[in-house]
Structures are given as C-alpha cells and as structure tokens.
Design an enzyme around this catalytic site. Structure first.
Site, PDB file in Angstrom:
ATOM      1  N   ASP A  59       0.816  -1.219   0.000  1.00  7.10           N
ATOM      2  CA  ASP A  59       0.000   0.000   0.000  1.00  7.10           C
ATOM      3  C   ASP A  59       0.849   1.267   0.000  1.00  7.10           C
ATOM      4  O   ASP A  59       0.411   2.331   0.441  1.00  7.10           O
ATOM      5  CB  ASP A  59      -0.954   0.005   1.199  1.00  7.10           C
ATOM      6  CG  ASP A  59      -2.151   0.934   0.981  1.00  7.10           C
ATOM      7  OD1 ASP A  59      -2.563   1.120  -0.177  1.00  7.10           O
ATOM      8  OD2 ASP A  59      -2.651   1.482   1.975  1.00  7.10           O
ATOM      9  N   ASP A  69      -3.538  -4.161  -5.008  1.00  4.26           N
ATOM     10  CA  ASP A  69      -2.819  -2.895  -5.231  1.00  4.26           C
ATOM     11  C   ASP A  69      -1.373  -3.072  -5.677  1.00  4.26           C
ATOM     12  O   ASP A  69      -0.708  -2.087  -5.988  1.00  4.26           O
ATOM     13  CB  ASP A  69      -2.818  -2.007  -3.973  1.00  4.26           C
ATOM     14  CG  ASP A  69      -4.127  -1.259  -3.776  1.00  4.26           C
ATOM     15  OD1 ASP A  69      -5.008  -1.400  -4.629  1.00  4.26           O
ATOM     16  OD2 ASP A  69      -4.258  -0.553  -2.774  1.00  4.26           O
ATOM     17  N   ASP A  90     -11.987   0.706   6.630  1.00  4.93           N
ATOM     18  CA  ASP A  90     -10.899   1.066   5.726  1.00  4.93           C
ATOM     19  C   ASP A  90      -9.845   1.965   6.361  1.00  4.93           C
ATOM     20  O   ASP A  90      -8.919   2.386   5.691  1.00  4.93           O
ATOM     21  CB  ASP A  90     -11.456   1.778   4.491  1.00  4.93           C
ATOM     22  CG  ASP A  90     -12.320   0.855   3.652  1.00  4.93           C
ATOM     23  OD1 ASP A  90     -11.940  -0.308   3.486  1.00  4.93           O
ATOM     24  OD2 ASP A  90     -13.373   1.292   3.181  1.00  4.93           O
TER      25      ASP A  90
END
Length: 469
Positions: free
Chosen positions: A119, A157, A307
């Site tokens: 991330d 990601d 999140d």
C-alpha cells in the site's frame, strides 16, 4: 487491503460516480442463477463460519442489527485475508481453512497481502520485510493449499499502485509476483491465481494489461478488479473485456476476470466518507456469473470491515455492515455453514492492514488501564521471523474525547524500527515516540486507533505510555 482516505485513486470522479450509481440502480443486486458459464470455475463458494461478522452475530443475539448482518453478511462467502505476516503459523492456518472448505465440497478463497512496501506505506502498510522473506512466506502458504480448487487473489494494489516504487523496485516486484504465481500453481495444479488489475476508474486497460504481463499473468488464471471499491459490476465487466482484449493483443490469451462486488450496490458519496456508511453491498458471491469472461463475483473485502477512515483499518464495525446490507434484498436460499463459532470475540481485529487478523498474536497485549480521561495504549507483537518482528499498538481514549495522542516506549537491546504506519515515528537513542497522523488523532471517548511498525532485532514486550492533547 485497507484503502487509504488520502489515496485519490480510490475516489471516483463525478462523472464516473454518476455512471456507476446509474448502472447499480439498474440491477446491482441481481442474483445469478443456473449453471455458470464462467470460464473455468464452477461450484459453491466456502462460507467460513468463523468470520468477524459471524463472531459478532454469535456474541450479539439481541442487537437490533443482528438479523440483517446474520442473513445478508455472515451467511455469505467472503475471502480469508492472509495479511498478518507470520512465517511460523501461516501454513497451518491455510491448511485448516482449506481443509474445512474441502470437507464441505466448497471452494475456499484466499487473499494474499504480504508484499513488501504494501500500500505504498499507507493505512495498510506492512507485509514482509524483504522479497526473499516474502517468497518463504509464499512457499509456506503453498504447502497448505491441498490439491482441490482454491481461489487465490494475489496482492491487492501491488500492480495497479506503483507510484512509490523506482524502476528497479517495480522490476523486482514483478519478478516476485511471477515467482509467487508459479510457486502456488506448482504446489496445487487446481489453484486459480488472479493478479491485481485495479479497477475501471484507475489505470487505462492497455496500461494495466502491460503491467499484468510484466507481473506474470501468463502463468496465472487471470486478474481481479474493484477490491474494496464501488464501481458498478457492469463497468468492471466492460473494463475487464478491454483488459482481456489488450492482453490478447500482446500475446496472452485465455485469461479470466474476478470482480469484487462487496460494496458496489449503489448509493453516492466520497470513497472514505464515514467509512462507507453511504454504500451498499452488491451482487451476492457466486461462480454463476453467466459471463464467459468472468470466473466469479466475490466478496474479496468482507462487508463491515473498516478502511481506516473513521475506524481502525480491518476492524469489524457492525454499523458499517448494517448500513451496507440493510437495503439489500435477501440472498438466494443456501445451506448454512455446518458449524458456528464456539467463542465470542473479545476485541475487534487489531491488525494494521484493512483485514481481519489471520493469525494469533505471538504475545498478549500489555495494557495500561484506561484513566478517567486522557488515553491508554496496548502493545502486541503480531508476527516474528529470524532477525525481526512486527509490532502493533492500540491507542484508546479515556472517558473524554481527545484531539491527539503520543505513544512512547523504550526499544530493547539491538532493536531498530525500519518502518512505521498510521503514525509519525521519531527515535532518539533507545526512546521511540509515535504521534498520531492527521486523520486518526481525534478520538471520541472510548474510541481507538492503531499504528504498527517493522523492526530488526528480537521481539520484546515493552511498557508503552500514552499522553493526549
């Protein structure tokens, strides 16, 4: 994965959002039926009876939200995330999970989330300390996969998000993903491996296809899109067709798509907002997609798991699950899981990633009792490996709201912190200090925030002190 409130890639443009909502309203909750014409996957998806949602339901039978969460969330198949980096226990965890699914004749789904520099150091930072250790972790996972069909969503990601990587680091990551795919497929020929393709409002299809090829999609079964995001299924399917066409044009054919439908059932609002209380669940999980290009609609990101915006990343929040599910139609009739959780949870998940914990912490938290005001902090070691460990600290406001927090502790002999997330780290000699970042400092009375770090050295259990402002 826990998307970042500060990640612009996650926010839809006004035009795209309007299109997504219009498409969703036209049939986002349609239930696929009949025989799947999905490329290579058929069968019933595994409904784990011990998810965070199922544990909450078992512990809260009289809550007004329980029926909705039980019937529309806990009853459904969702992916098990492997994100708590622990070399010593991951094989046993995978083997137990896969064996339970195999015993029921159902298809398990695993999301692997341990790539270094995960991330790009955001709310879901962490993972393996280096690529060599990452490959060891992948090998341990592979040895627990058995021989039957299992769906692997490899590193959300990791391909769509490369802004923090140098050219050399991109090349190294591509090689790591290619090797991971080959290792998994070599261990279980029936494993279906899908790579990260972002989503329809992120990278152009041609760009994403080229990145997929560089990351070894030729050895995989295809790619997944829309993880933790809200783009309508029809938009994702159209995007997938464009990616498939571009792959074919570059000599890679026969691949398929998986779409995350856990949050794309409509409603408007910013990506983060109040941690997605303005969103709705979409298509219930199924392999019966009736689309030759799409192997499955999955709930890759379990509904109700936060999140990192208003709540700690990865923690199960019943108000989020209820908001996502309350307006959805009832799911198709299914056979419930054969077992239910034997114990109720005592705390919310505490992993730094946006996923529920996948392994037990190696040490018990050491908690400073909450004061009547101010804040307290609890430390735990969440994983260890030769020469290093991962730690996590939970900060809790006392009986009054706080505007910010600072946590301090003394590093053990030989310990050095190499990476931290969800907080601003400073060190002076053996003294370590972490202050809140802009989005997790203000806490209501009794509310919590977490930060984590990677360190070299041998794990210890330090006494941590929290001060508020």
């Amino acid at each position: 994965m826990s998307p970042l409130p500060k990640n612009p890639r996650r926010r839809l443009t006004t035009v795209a959002l309007a299109a997504a909502c219009a498409t969703a309203a036209a049939g986002a909750w349609a239930v696929a039926g009949g025989t799947a014409s999905a490329g290579t996957v058929t069968g019933s998806l595994y409904r784990d009876p011990d998810t965070a949602a199922a544990r909450w339901v078992a512990a809260n039978p009289n809550d007004s939200r329980t029926a909705v969460i039980r019937d529309k969330v806990a009853s459904q198949a969702s992916s098990r995330w492997l994100s708590n980096f622990n070399l010593s226990t991951v094989q046993a965890e995978v083997s137990g999970y896969v064996s339970a699914a195999n015993a029921l004749g159902q298809i398990p789904q695993l999301t692997l989330y341990g790539i270094p520099n995960r991330d790009c150091g955001g709310a879901s930072a962490g993972g393996a300390p280096d690529l060599a250790t990452y490959q060891t972790w992948i090998g341990n996972i592979s040895r627990g996969l058995g021989s039957q069909t299992v769906l692997i969503l490899l590193e959300p990601d990791s391909i769509a998000l490369q802004t923090c990587l140098s050219a050399g680091e991109i090349t190294a990551r591509d090689a790591a993903l290619r090797s991971a795919t080959q290792t998994i497929k070599g261990a279980n020929a029936n494993a279906k491996v899908y790579l990260d393709a972002g989503h329809s409002t992120w990278n152009a299809a041609g760009v994403q296809a080229s990145r997929l090829i560089a990351s070894g999609v030729a050895d995989a079964d295809g790619f997944y899109t829309n993880v933790s995001n809200f783009n309508a299924t029809a938009n994702e399917a159209a995007y997938g067709r464009s990616v498939l066409s571009s792959l074919s044009g570059q000599g890679v054919a026969g691949k398929h798509q998986v779409i995350d439908t856990s949050r794309n059932g409509g409603a408007a609002g910013d990506w983060c907002g109040d941690d997605n209380t303005d969103r709705r669940i979409g298509q219930y999980p199924t392999t019966a997609t009736n689309d030759a290009n799409i192997d499955a609609y999955l709930w890759v990101k379990p509904p109700g798991e936060a999140d990192g915006c208003a709540y700690a990343a990865g923690s199960f929040q019943p108000n989020l699950a209820y908001s996502l599910a309350s307006a959805a139609p009832n799911p198709p009739a299914t056979t419930p899981p054969t077992t239910v959780p034997t114990t109720a949870p005592t705390t919310a998940p505490t992993t730094a990633p946006t996923t529920a914990p996948t392994t037990a912490p190696t040490t018990a938290p050491t908690t400073t009792p909450p004061a009547t005001a101010g804040c307290s902090a609890a430390y735990q070691t969440t994983s260890t490996w030769s020469g290093g460990f991962q730690g996590q600290v939970t900060v809790k406001a006392g009986s009054s709201a706080i505007a910010g927090w600072t946590v301090t502790w003394t590093l053990g002999t030989g310990q050095t912190i190499t990476q931290a997330w969800n907080g601003e780290l400073t060190t002076s000699g053996s003294a370590a200090t972490v202050r809140n970042v802009s989005w997790n400092g203000a806490l209501a009375a009794g509310a919590t925030a977490q930060f984590g770090f990677l360190a070299n050295g041998t794990a210890t259990t330090p006494a941590v002190t929290c001060t508020s402002r």
